[in-house]
Design an enzyme around this catalytic site. Structure first.
Site, PDB file in Angstrom:
ATOM      1  N   ASP A  21       0.864  -1.183   0.000  1.00 23.47           N
ATOM      2  CA  ASP A  21       0.000   0.000   0.000  1.00 23.47           C
ATOM      3  C   ASP A  21       0.900   1.231   0.000  1.00 23.47           C
ATOM      4  OD1 ASP A  21      -3.264   0.201   0.667  1.00 23.47           O
ATOM      5  OD2 ASP A  21      -2.149   2.075   0.906  1.00 23.47           O
ATOM      6  N   ASP A  32       4.596   3.281  -3.745  1.00 26.96           N
ATOM      7  CA  ASP A  32       3.642   3.896  -4.668  1.00 26.96           C
ATOM      8  C   ASP A  32       3.757   3.130  -5.985  1.00 26.96           C
ATOM      9  OD1 ASP A  32       2.382   5.418  -6.597  1.00 26.96           O
ATOM     10  OD2 ASP A  32       3.162   7.333  -5.863  1.00 26.96           O
ATOM     11  N   ASN A  88      -4.601  -4.101  -7.711  1.00 20.31           N
ATOM     12  CA  ASN A  88      -5.824  -3.625  -7.062  1.00 20.31           C
ATOM     13  C   ASN A  88      -5.750  -2.157  -6.640  1.00 20.31           C
ATOM     14  OD1 ASN A  88      -8.319  -4.078  -5.125  1.00 20.31           O
ATOM     15  ND2 ASN A  88      -6.686  -3.306  -3.813  1.00 20.31           N
ATOM     16  N   TYR A 147     -11.377   8.304 -14.740  1.00 18.68           N
ATOM     17  CA  TYR A 147     -11.481   6.963 -14.138  1.00 18.68           C
ATOM     18  C   TYR A 147     -11.866   5.946 -15.213  1.00 18.68           C
ATOM     19  CZ  TYR A 147     -12.643   3.437 -10.567  1.00 18.68           C
ATOM     20  OH  TYR A 147     -12.688   2.296  -9.800  1.00 18.68           O
ATOM     21  N   LYS A 167      -9.536   2.681 -16.237  1.00 17.46           N
ATOM     22  CA  LYS A 167      -9.963   1.281 -16.124  1.00 17.46           C
ATOM     23  C   LYS A 167     -10.093   0.608 -17.491  1.00 17.46           C
ATOM     24  CE  LYS A 167     -10.190   0.910 -11.594  1.00 17.46           C
ATOM     25  NZ  LYS A 167      -9.220   0.065 -10.869  1.00 17.46           N
TER      26      LYS A 167
HETATM   27  N1  LIG Z   1     -15.261   0.648  -4.166  1.00 13.13           N
HETATM   28  C1  LIG Z   1     -15.817   0.535  -5.330  1.00 13.13           C
HETATM   29  O1  LIG Z   1     -17.026   0.776  -5.484  1.00 13.13           O
HETATM   30  C2  LIG Z   1     -15.025   0.079  -6.519  1.00 13.13           C
HETATM   31  C3  LIG Z   1     -15.734  -0.319  -7.667  1.00 13.13           C
HETATM   32  C4  LIG Z   1     -15.039  -0.779  -8.775  1.00 13.13           C
HETATM   33  C5  LIG Z   1     -13.654  -0.852  -8.747  1.00 13.13           C
HETATM   34  N2  LIG Z   1     -12.984  -0.435  -7.632  1.00 13.13           N
HETATM   35  C6  LIG Z   1     -11.534  -0.570  -7.658  1.00 13.13           C
HETATM   36  O2  LIG Z   1     -11.173  -1.503  -6.661  1.00 13.13           O
HETATM   37  C7  LIG Z   1      -9.839  -1.260  -6.212  1.00 13.13           C
HETATM   38  C8  LIG Z   1      -9.800  -1.215  -4.692  1.00 13.13           C
HETATM   39  O3  LIG Z   1     -10.590  -0.134  -4.236  1.00 13.13           O
HETATM   40  P1  LIG Z   1     -11.314  -0.092  -2.809  1.00 13.13           P
HETATM   41  O4  LIG Z   1     -12.730   0.188  -3.079  1.00 13.13           O
HETATM   42  O5  LIG Z   1     -10.918  -1.261  -1.991  1.00 13.13           O
HETATM   43  O6  LIG Z   1     -10.681   1.275  -2.273  1.00 13.13           O
HETATM   44  P2  LIG Z   1      -9.874   1.655  -0.934  1.00 13.13           P
HETATM   45  O7  LIG Z   1      -9.670   3.116  -1.009  1.00 13.13           O
HETATM   46  O8  LIG Z   1     -10.540   1.072   0.261  1.00 13.13           O
HETATM   47  O9  LIG Z   1      -8.488   0.900  -1.121  1.00 13.13           O
HETATM   48  C9  LIG Z   1      -7.574   1.278  -2.127  1.00 13.13           C
HETATM   49  C10 LIG Z   1      -6.172   1.193  -1.541  1.00 13.13           C
HETATM   50  O10 LIG Z   1      -5.232   1.523  -2.587  1.00 13.13           O
HETATM   51  C11 LIG Z   1      -4.185   2.279  -2.002  1.00 13.13           C
HETATM   52  N3  LIG Z   1      -3.499   3.058  -3.035  1.00 13.13           N
HETATM   53  C12 LIG Z   1      -3.953   4.161  -3.686  1.00 13.13           C
HETATM   54  N4  LIG Z   1      -3.019   4.624  -4.535  1.00 13.13           N
HETATM   55  C13 LIG Z   1      -1.947   3.792  -4.407  1.00 13.13           C
HETATM   56  C14 LIG Z   1      -0.668   3.776  -5.007  1.00 13.13           C
HETATM   57  N5  LIG Z   1      -0.313   4.701  -5.909  1.00 13.13           N
HETATM   58  N6  LIG Z   1       0.188   2.780  -4.664  1.00 13.13           N
HETATM   59  C15 LIG Z   1      -0.159   1.849  -3.749  1.00 13.13           C
HETATM   60  N7  LIG Z   1      -1.364   1.840  -3.132  1.00 13.13           N
HETATM   61  C16 LIG Z   1      -2.248   2.801  -3.460  1.00 13.13           C
HETATM   62  C17 LIG Z   1      -4.892   3.167  -0.974  1.00 13.13           C
HETATM   63  O11 LIG Z   1      -3.986   3.675   0.006  1.00 13.13           O
HETATM   64  C18 LIG Z   1      -5.936   2.204  -0.407  1.00 13.13           C
HETATM   65  O12 LIG Z   1      -5.491   1.556   0.767  1.00 13.13           O
HETATM   66  C19 LIG Z   1      -9.427   0.049  -6.894  1.00 13.13           C
HETATM   67  O13 LIG Z   1      -8.652  -0.238  -8.044  1.00 13.13           O
HETATM   68  C20 LIG Z   1     -10.730   0.664  -7.308  1.00 13.13           C
HETATM   69  O14 LIG Z   1     -10.579   1.538  -8.400  1.00 13.13           O
HETATM   70  C21 LIG Z   1     -13.638   0.026  -6.527  1.00 13.13           C
END
Ligand SMILES: NC(=O)c1ccc[n+]([C@@H]2O[C@H](COP(=O)([O-])OP(=O)(O)OC[C@H]3O[C@@H](n4cnc5c(N)ncnc54)[C@H](O)[C@@H]3O)[C@@H](O)[C@H]2O)c1
Length: 258
Positions: free
Chosen positions: A38, A64, A91, A157, A161
């Site tokens: 993370d 990162d 992810n 976004y 994706k």
């Molecule tokens: N929550 C939703 O509704 C949803 C829907 C479709 C897709 N997604 C995708 O699912 C994935 C996970 O999202 P989530 O909902 O668990 O969000 P979240 O914010 O709970 O978790 C995402 C994590 O990614 C980390 N992160 C962000 N930028 C980073 C970087 N540059 N390097 C390393 N870590 C980084 C953040 O610190 C965070 O802990 C993402 O790719 C998101 O786009 C989410």
């Protein structure tokens, strides 16, 4: 069905929170050792400790994903501590988005492409030679409901994706005969930090257009990722698995949010 991940080492990016964290724990319950990446070091460490409590090896590594040098150093350390990476889950993600017109779109496009596309590219590059040498690997990219029909008011976004989906399809063709499978999971809207700030209006639109009548939970996504990381899915390649309850994209383009 064989979802056993014993003797496999997985790297999950953005696994300090949300569905990445849940996936790490589900992998652990199926026997995998897990590298928890993370950008936030505190949550990476916290998750790694919780995963170790499940009886497998785990290490939290802050990096990162959009920084290729940090990713390379992370993979070197992960390999030293837990062995070569067999499973990569791209992810890590950001929810920053806004309309094309009137938005400071240079910044949002850069951020979305940096994290979703280049972050996934950096991580895949750092592990792929080893996977090809060993003739085995699973890459699971987390796309989104946004690749169903676009969602609107969030082109950065959407583009981030869709580009990750393109990478998934292309690498699946290139690497299939090398023993590597490349697939995607496309979550619907999920109860994580990313959706916490949604307005009541948007939340209601999501529910009205979801046949199952609820948002996804992180576990729904973790189960699908585990399947695609496991031997049970060995003949699935280049596929985007939707885990969205049959969600119909919402009319966010109609929202008066300019
Ligand atoms: N929550 C939703 O509704 C949803 C829907 C479709 C897709 N997604 C995708 O699912 C994935 C996970 O999202 P989530 O909902 O668990 O969000 P979240 O914010 O709970 O978790 C995402 C994590 O990614 C980390 N992160 C962000 N930028 C980073 C970087 N540059 N390097 C390393 N870590 C980084 C953040 O610190 C965070 O802990 C993402 O790719 C998101 O786009 C989410």
């Amino acid at each position: 069905m064989d979802c056993d991940l014993t003797d496999r080492t997985a790297l999950i990016t953005g696994a300090g929170r949300g569905m990445g964290k849940k996936t790490a724990k589900t992998f652990a319950r199926n026997g995998a050792d897990v590298v928890i990446n993370d950008v936030d070091p505190d949550v990476a460490e916290e998750t790694a400790a919780e995963v170790r409590d499940l009886g497998v090896e785990a290490v939290g590594i802050a990096a990162d994903v959009s920084d290729a040098a940090e990713v390379q150093a992370m993979v070197e350390r992960a390999t030293e501590e837990l062995g070569p990476i067999d499973v990569l889950v791209n992810n890590a993600g950001v929810g920053d988005a806004g309309p094309f017109v009137d938005d400071s779109y240079d910044d949002t496009f850069e951020l979305n492409l940096d994290v979703h596309l280049y972050g996934s590219l950096n991580c895949t590059r750092a592990v792929i030679d080893g996977m090809v040498e060993r003739g085995y690997g699973k890459v699971v990219n987390i796309t989104s409901i946004h690749t169903k029909n676009g969602v609107g008011m969030s082109p950065a976004y959407d583009v981030g994706k869709y580009s990750l989906l393109g990478l998934t399809k292309s690498l699946a063709l290139e690497l299939g005969r090398e023993g590597v499978r490349v697939n995607a999971v496309a979550p619907g809207w999920v109860n994580t930090r990313m959706t916490e700030g949604f307005s009541d209006d948007v939340r209601q639109q999501i529910l009205d257009n979801n046949p199952v009548g609820r948002l996804a939970e992180p576990e729904d996504i973790a189960n699908a990722v585990t399947f695609l990381a496991s031997p049970a899915s060995d003949y699935i390649n280049g596929h985007e698995l939707r885990v969205d309850g049959g969600q119909v994209p919402i009319d966010s383009w109609r929202l008066d949010n300019r």
